[in-house]
Each structure stands twice: as structure tokens, then as C-alpha cells.
Motif scaffolding. Structure first.
Motif, PDB file in Angstrom:
ATOM      1  N   VAL A 114       0.498  -1.406  -0.277  1.00 33.11           N
ATOM      2  CA  VAL A 114       0.360  -0.724  -0.017  1.00 33.11           C
ATOM      3  C   VAL A 114       0.243   1.179   0.001  1.00 33.11           C
ATOM      4  O   VAL A 114       0.411   2.102  -0.867  1.00 33.11           O
ATOM      5  N   LEU A 115       2.354   1.776   0.772  1.00 33.22           N
ATOM      6  CA  LEU A 115       2.824   2.585   0.270  1.00 33.22           C
ATOM      7  C   LEU A 115       3.688   1.991  -0.909  1.00 33.22           C
ATOM      8  O   LEU A 115       4.027   3.379  -1.077  1.00 33.22           O
ATOM      9  N   ASP A 116       4.233   1.842  -1.337  1.00 31.80           N
ATOM     10  CA  ASP A 116       4.080   2.104  -3.018  1.00 31.80           C
ATOM     11  C   ASP A 116       2.856   2.083  -3.541  1.00 31.80           C
ATOM     12  O   ASP A 116       3.399   2.983  -4.199  1.00 31.80           O
ATOM     13  N   VAL A 117       2.474   1.458  -3.249  1.00 25.47           N
ATOM     14  CA  VAL A 117       1.072   2.491  -4.441  1.00 25.47           C
ATOM     15  C   VAL A 117       0.821   4.124  -4.161  1.00 25.47           C
ATOM     16  O   VAL A 117       0.658   4.625  -4.831  1.00 25.47           O
ATOM     17  N   ILE A 118       1.204   4.439  -3.025  1.00 25.91           N
ATOM     18  CA  ILE A 118       0.890   6.004  -2.512  1.00 25.91           C
ATOM     19  C   ILE A 118       1.702   6.311  -3.200  1.00 25.91           C
ATOM     20  O   ILE A 118       1.192   8.148  -3.471  1.00 25.91           O
ATOM     21  N   GLY A 119       3.108   6.160  -3.086  1.00 25.61           N
ATOM     22  CA  GLY A 119       3.798   6.619  -3.761  1.00 25.61           C
ATOM     23  C   GLY A 119       4.338   6.426  -5.175  1.00 25.61           C
ATOM     24  O   GLY A 119       4.729   8.117  -5.704  1.00 25.61           O
ATOM     25  N   ASP A 120       3.943   5.115  -6.257  1.00 29.32           N
ATOM     26  CA  ASP A 120       4.128   5.478  -7.516  1.00 29.32           C
ATOM     27  C   ASP A 120       2.676   6.438  -7.949  1.00 29.32           C
ATOM     28  O   ASP A 120       2.593   6.654  -8.728  1.00 29.32           O
ATOM     29  N   LEU A 121       1.225   6.052  -7.176  1.00 25.20           N
ATOM     30  CA  LEU A 121       0.621   6.779  -7.550  1.00 25.20           C
ATOM     31  C   LEU A 121       0.610   8.758  -7.749  1.00 25.20           C
ATOM     32  O   LEU A 121      -0.419   9.766  -7.973  1.00 25.20           O
ATOM     33  N   ALA A 122       1.707   9.081  -6.057  1.00 23.42           N
ATOM     34  CA  ALA A 122       1.839  10.723  -6.937  1.00 23.42           C
ATOM     35  C   ALA A 122       1.848  10.797  -7.610  1.00 23.42           C
ATOM     36  O   ALA A 122       2.392  12.447  -8.037  1.00 23.42           O
ATOM     37  N   LEU A 123       3.173   9.600  -8.090  1.00 19.84           N
ATOM     38  CA  LEU A 123       3.588  10.075 -10.218  1.00 19.84           C
ATOM     39  C   LEU A 123       1.703  11.156 -11.071  1.00 19.84           C
ATOM     40  O   LEU A 123       1.750  11.340 -12.036  1.00 19.84           O
ATOM     41  N   ALA A 124       1.119  10.965 -10.414  1.00 16.58           N
ATOM     42  CA  ALA A 124      -0.397  11.657 -11.254  1.00 16.58           C
ATOM     43  C   ALA A 124      -0.153  13.269 -10.800  1.00 16.58           C
ATOM     44  O   ALA A 124      -0.661  14.353 -12.039  1.00 16.58           O
ATOM     45  N   GLY A 125       0.381  13.718  -9.973  1.00 10.85           N
ATOM     46  CA  GLY A 125       0.955  14.554 -10.236  1.00 10.85           C
ATOM     47  C   GLY A 125       0.145  15.313  -8.992  1.00 10.85           C
ATOM     48  O   GLY A 125       0.363  16.317  -8.808  1.00 10.85           O
ATOM     49  N   LEU A 126      -0.871  14.693  -8.422  1.00 14.59           N
ATOM     50  CA  LEU A 126      -1.869  15.519  -7.789  1.00 14.59           C
ATOM     51  C   LEU A 126      -2.720  14.726  -6.975  1.00 14.59           C
ATOM     52  O   LEU A 126      -2.600  13.176  -7.459  1.00 14.59           O
ATOM     53  N   PRO A 127      -3.275  15.145  -5.821  1.00 15.24           N
ATOM     54  CA  PRO A 127      -3.996  13.829  -4.997  1.00 15.24           C
ATOM     55  C   PRO A 127      -5.339  13.277  -5.887  1.00 15.24           C
ATOM     56  O   PRO A 127      -6.064  14.160  -6.779  1.00 15.24           O
ATOM     57  N   LEU A 128      -5.185  11.569  -5.844  1.00 15.48           N
ATOM     58  CA  LEU A 128      -6.081  11.197  -7.073  1.00 15.48           C
ATOM     59  C   LEU A 128      -7.343  11.264  -5.898  1.00 15.48           C
ATOM     60  O   LEU A 128      -7.816  11.387  -4.247  1.00 15.48           O
ATOM     61  N   VAL A 129      -8.737  11.230  -6.570  1.00 10.48           N
ATOM     62  CA  VAL A 129      -9.919  11.405  -5.625  1.00 10.48           C
ATOM     63  C   VAL A 129     -10.156  10.459  -6.298  1.00 10.48           C
ATOM     64  O   VAL A 129     -10.500   9.713  -7.587  1.00 10.48           O
ATOM     65  N   GLY A 130      -9.994   9.186  -5.340  1.00  6.15           N
ATOM     66  CA  GLY A 130     -10.812   7.496  -6.355  1.00  6.15           C
ATOM     67  C   GLY A 130     -10.105   6.522  -5.884  1.00  6.15           C
ATOM     68  O   GLY A 130      -9.249   6.718  -5.105  1.00  6.15           O
ATOM     69  N   LEU A 131     -10.575   4.972  -6.186  1.00  2.00           N
ATOM     70  CA  LEU A 131      -9.704   3.920  -5.253  1.00  2.00           C
ATOM     71  C   LEU A 131      -9.068   3.259  -6.403  1.00  2.00           C
ATOM     72  O   LEU A 131      -9.366   3.425  -7.369  1.00  2.00           O
ATOM     73  N   TYR A 132      -8.054   3.018  -6.181  1.00  2.97           N
ATOM     74  CA  TYR A 132      -7.002   1.756  -6.797  1.00  2.97           C
ATOM     75  C   TYR A 132      -7.223   0.168  -6.320  1.00  2.97           C
ATOM     76  O   TYR A 132      -6.487   0.557  -4.317  1.00  2.97           O
ATOM     77  N   ARG A 133      -7.591  -0.702  -6.704  1.00  2.00           N
ATOM     78  CA  ARG A 133      -7.368  -1.851  -6.356  1.00  2.00           C
ATOM     79  C   ARG A 133      -6.289  -2.747  -7.366  1.00  2.00           C
ATOM     80  O   ARG A 133      -6.398  -2.529  -7.953  1.00  2.00           O
ATOM     81  N   SER A 134      -6.272  -3.168  -5.764  1.00  6.94           N
ATOM     82  CA  SER A 134      -4.393  -4.231  -6.745  1.00  6.94           C
ATOM     83  C   SER A 134      -4.591  -5.703  -6.218  1.00  6.94           C
ATOM     84  O   SER A 134      -4.861  -5.562  -5.151  1.00  6.94           O
ATOM     85  N   VAL A 135      -4.229  -6.445  -7.361  1.00  9.92           N
ATOM     86  CA  VAL A 135      -4.239  -7.945  -7.191  1.00  9.92           C
ATOM     87  C   VAL A 135      -2.996  -8.702  -7.686  1.00  9.92           C
ATOM     88  O   VAL A 135      -2.557  -7.997  -8.835  1.00  9.92           O
ATOM     89  N   ARG A 136      -1.941  -8.722  -6.371  1.00  5.65           N
ATOM     90  CA  ARG A 136      -0.185  -8.887  -6.688  1.00  5.65           C
ATOM     91  C   ARG A 136      -0.035  -7.862  -7.819  1.00  5.65           C
ATOM     92  O   ARG A 136       1.022  -8.821  -9.175  1.00  5.65           O
ATOM     93  N   GLY A 137       0.006  -7.022  -7.481  1.00  3.04           N
ATOM     94  CA  GLY A 137       0.627  -5.678  -8.019  1.00  3.04           C
ATOM     95  C   GLY A 137       2.420  -5.646  -7.295  1.00  3.04           C
ATOM     96  O   GLY A 137       2.175  -6.324  -6.599  1.00  3.04           O
ATOM     97  N   GLY A 138       2.558  -4.281  -8.189  1.00  2.00           N
ATOM     98  CA  GLY A 138       3.749  -3.956  -7.546  1.00  2.00           C
ATOM     99  C   GLY A 138       4.245  -2.906  -8.809  1.00  2.00           C
ATOM    100  O   GLY A 138       3.192  -2.084  -9.293  1.00  2.00           O
ATOM    101  N   HIS A 139       5.219  -2.309  -9.337  1.00  2.00           N
ATOM    102  CA  HIS A 139       5.413  -0.816  -9.065  1.00  2.00           C
ATOM    103  C   HIS A 139       5.223  -0.603 -10.418  1.00  2.00           C
ATOM    104  O   HIS A 139       4.340   0.390 -11.226  1.00  2.00           O
ATOM    105  N   LYS A 140       5.548  -1.508 -11.671  1.00  2.00           N
ATOM    106  CA  LYS A 140       5.443  -2.069 -13.050  1.00  2.00           C
ATOM    107  C   LYS A 140       3.409  -1.716 -12.688  1.00  2.00           C
ATOM    108  O   LYS A 140       3.051  -1.269 -13.696  1.00  2.00           O
ATOM    109  N   LEU A 141       2.496  -2.422 -12.322  1.00  2.00           N
ATOM    110  CA  LEU A 141       1.236  -1.703 -12.644  1.00  2.00           C
ATOM    111  C   LEU A 141       0.715  -1.040 -12.515  1.00  2.00           C
ATOM    112  O   LEU A 141       0.011  -0.389 -12.645  1.00  2.00           O
TER     113      LEU A 141
END
Length: 322
Positions: free
Chosen positions: A242-269
Motif C-alpha cells: 500500500v505504501l508503494d501504491v501511494i508513492g507510485d500514484l503520487a506521480l499523477a502530479g496531484l492527489p487522486l480522488v478515487g479507489l485503487y485496487r490491485s491484486v498481485r501488483g507492484g511498481h510496474k502495475l
């Protein structure tokens, strides 16, 4: 929307450590930035001039072992995800990240040292309204057995992460988080990166993970935990994802308003889902918070982290943020 202004750091703060792959010493300095700057990495210590790269999905050059950012001249900085997670998780909108080596220091393998640095620096609200990227429709990506999606979620940003490792000490874990500074500090920041000893040995042989140790990683062998500290949470591995998700999605450039769901994910996904969202100009829009009177925030613990509540969400401009 909860009334909210953009935030930055009150002062500069320095951290020192080693790069997880190079093992080389590195110094990082977090500092204030102007409104609408986002997160900007500044690579110092080069033979030539300093190089800058904005933390954006378009700046990602590799995701194999960590999130690597660069430009047309090549990589600028690696392992950016933990410091980005700390900044986004603690409600920072604008900051500079100076680093004198090719990697962000791994510290203890978590985001907690960066949160502590943010506490030391303090946080101040700025004059401009906070802006968000609101997810308007689902976007999905599949890689084999890995699946990730972003979908609308009116209450702010939520992560729902599942992992499944063929290891008796990890196995199948899941963790869900509605992000705000309190939940990030309490539930996510201290979760460390993890791996298996046999994989670490392979990385060492290939010239990677030279700075990895029991002091900055949760390490397992075939059937037991080797790290003397033990686990900080029973489901620490899922929380670190989850920490990695927050860091990787910070690359949106702005805070996201939405739900992110991942299964067997990582930086690439994570990067693939964010890239898919940004590529679909009907899947998102930028919105602004209405302003309340400005106030200075002395510590990170006092920050109101941009959670959506009642009120009006006003479109700010067409989707043109990478």
C-alpha cells in the motif's frame, strides 16, 4: 469538498543514508516549493549542472526493482516511491527533493524516517486552493495474474491491495486504507520493504541490492523470518505494498480522488494503471477545493489531508496534467 489550501514544507530538512542498490552514501534534502509546483527532484553532486525532474508518470524510465525517474538524457533518481509516499501521505502538495546520488536513501526500508523529517520541517498552508485529479470512470490493467484498477470513489483516496506469495510466512494478505495523514502515519508509514534471502542473493550476484541489509529490509528464508526486529505488523508485507501504491500514484502530479485496487501488483502495475488513466481524457478531471481562510500548520500531525466531505467540487481546468 473540505475547504483546503495547498501545502509545502516550512523549512529545509536533511537526511543521510545509503542507496539500497548501490550501497553508496547519499544525502537527501527536502525543501519548500511554490504553489502548483508539485514534487520536483533535484539531482546534485554531478560533474555538470544539477538536473531537475518533476515527479510525473511521464518521467518514469524503469519499474523493475523500484520506481526510477529521468528525462531524455537518462535516469535522474531511483527508488523514489518511499519519499513520495511520505509527502503525499502526510498531505504535502509542493516540495523539492534534492539528492546527491542516483538513489533516494533506503533508510529503514519504510517511509517513517521521511515522515519524521516532515515533522521536523513543519508544514505551512499556501495561498492557492488544493487541486485534485478526480477519477470519473473505471480504468483497468491486467498482467497475467496481476490486476489493477482505478475507479470513482467520492470520499477521497482509498487503496485496496491484495498480495499472494508462495511463502509460508507471507502467503495471501490484504489491506485496505482510506488515506489521510493520521491513517498513513499509524497504519502504513512504518511498513518496510521485504524479500526472500534467495532472491537477495541473486540480486547481489547481478550487482543490485548492495545496500540491502537486515536493518532496512524484512528478510525471509525458505520458511522463517530472519530479521531480528520481527514484524512491525502481522500483515506488514501487504501494508508496504500500500505504501508503494501511494508513492507510485503520487506521480499523477496531484492527489487522486478515487479507489485503487490491485491484486498481485507492484511498481510496474501501479505505473501501468496510472498511465492508462492519464491516457484516457474522459476518465478524469482536475477539480479545486473552495478556500477557507489561510492558517499556518506547525506540525505534520495538524495537517488536514484533503479528504472530500460535503460542499461543492468545482472543475478547475481540462485534464492536461501528466
Amino acid at each position: 469538498m473540505k475547504f483546503s489550501r495547498q501545502t509545502t514544507l516550512r523549512s529545509r530538512v536533511t537526511l543521510t543514508g545509503v542507496g539500497v542498490h548501490s550501497g553508496a552514501p547519499v544525502t537527501l534534502v527536502l525543501g519548500p516549493a511554490d504553489t502548483n509546483s508539485g514534487f520536483v527532484f533535484i539531482r546534485t553532486g554531478l560533474d555538470g549542472p544539477d538536473r531537475e525532474v518533476r515527479a510525473a508518470a511521464s518521467a518514469v524510465t524503469a519499474t523493475a526493482f523500484a520506481t526510477v525517474l529521468g528525462d531524455r538524457d537518462g535516469a535522474v533518481v531511483s527508488t523514489a516511491e518511499h519519499v513520495l509516499a511520505a509527502l503525499r501521505g502526510m498531505g504535502i502538495d509542493n516540495a523539492t527533493i534534492e539528492v546527491d546520488g542516483p538513489e533516494i536513501p533506503i533508510m529503514d526500508g519504510s517511509a517513517a524516517p521521511f515522515v519524521a523529517a516532515i515533522d521536523r520541517a513543519g508544514i505551512v498552508q499556501q495561498s492557492a486552493p488544493r487541486r485534485y485529479i478526480e477519477v470519473l470512470k473505471p480504468v483497468q490493467v491486467e498482467f497475467g495474474q496481476s490486476f489493477g484498477e482505478l475507479r470513482p470513489y467520492a470520499a477521497g483516496f482509498r487503496a485496496e491491495v491484495e498480495i499472494d506469495f508462495a511463502h509460508p510466512m507471507i502467503g495471501r494478505q490484504a489491506f485496505n486504507l482510506d488515506l489521510d495523514p493520521d491513517s498513513f502515519r499509524r497504519d502504513i508509514a512504518r511498513a518496510r520493504t521485504f524479500g526472500c534471502m534467495k532472491d537477495v542473493a541473486k540480486l547481489w550476484g547481478a550487482g543490485y541490492a548492495l545496500g540491502a541489509s537486515f536493518d532496512n529490509s524484512v528478510v525471509f528464508d525458505d520458511d522463517r523470518l530472519l530479521s531480528t526486529e520481527g514484524l512491525r505488523y502481522a500483515d506488514e508485507c501487504a501494508r508496504h505494498k500500500v505504501l508503494d501504491v501511494i508513492g507510485d500514484l503520487a506521480l499523477a502530479g496531484l492527489p487522486l480522488v478515487g479507489l485503487y485496487r490491485s491484486v498481485r501488483g507492484g511498481h510496474k502495475l501501479n505505473h501501468a494503471v496510472l498511465t492508462a488513466l492519464m491516457a484516457d481524457r474522459h476518465a478524469w478531471r482536475v477539480v479545486e477545493a473552495e478556500l477557507e481562510p489561510a492558517r499556518r500548520v506547525r506540525t505534520a500531525a495538524e495537517v488536514v489531508g484533503g479528504i472530500l466531505g460535503g460542499g461543492i467540487v468545482a472543475p478547475a481546468f481540462a485534464p492536461d496534467v501528466s
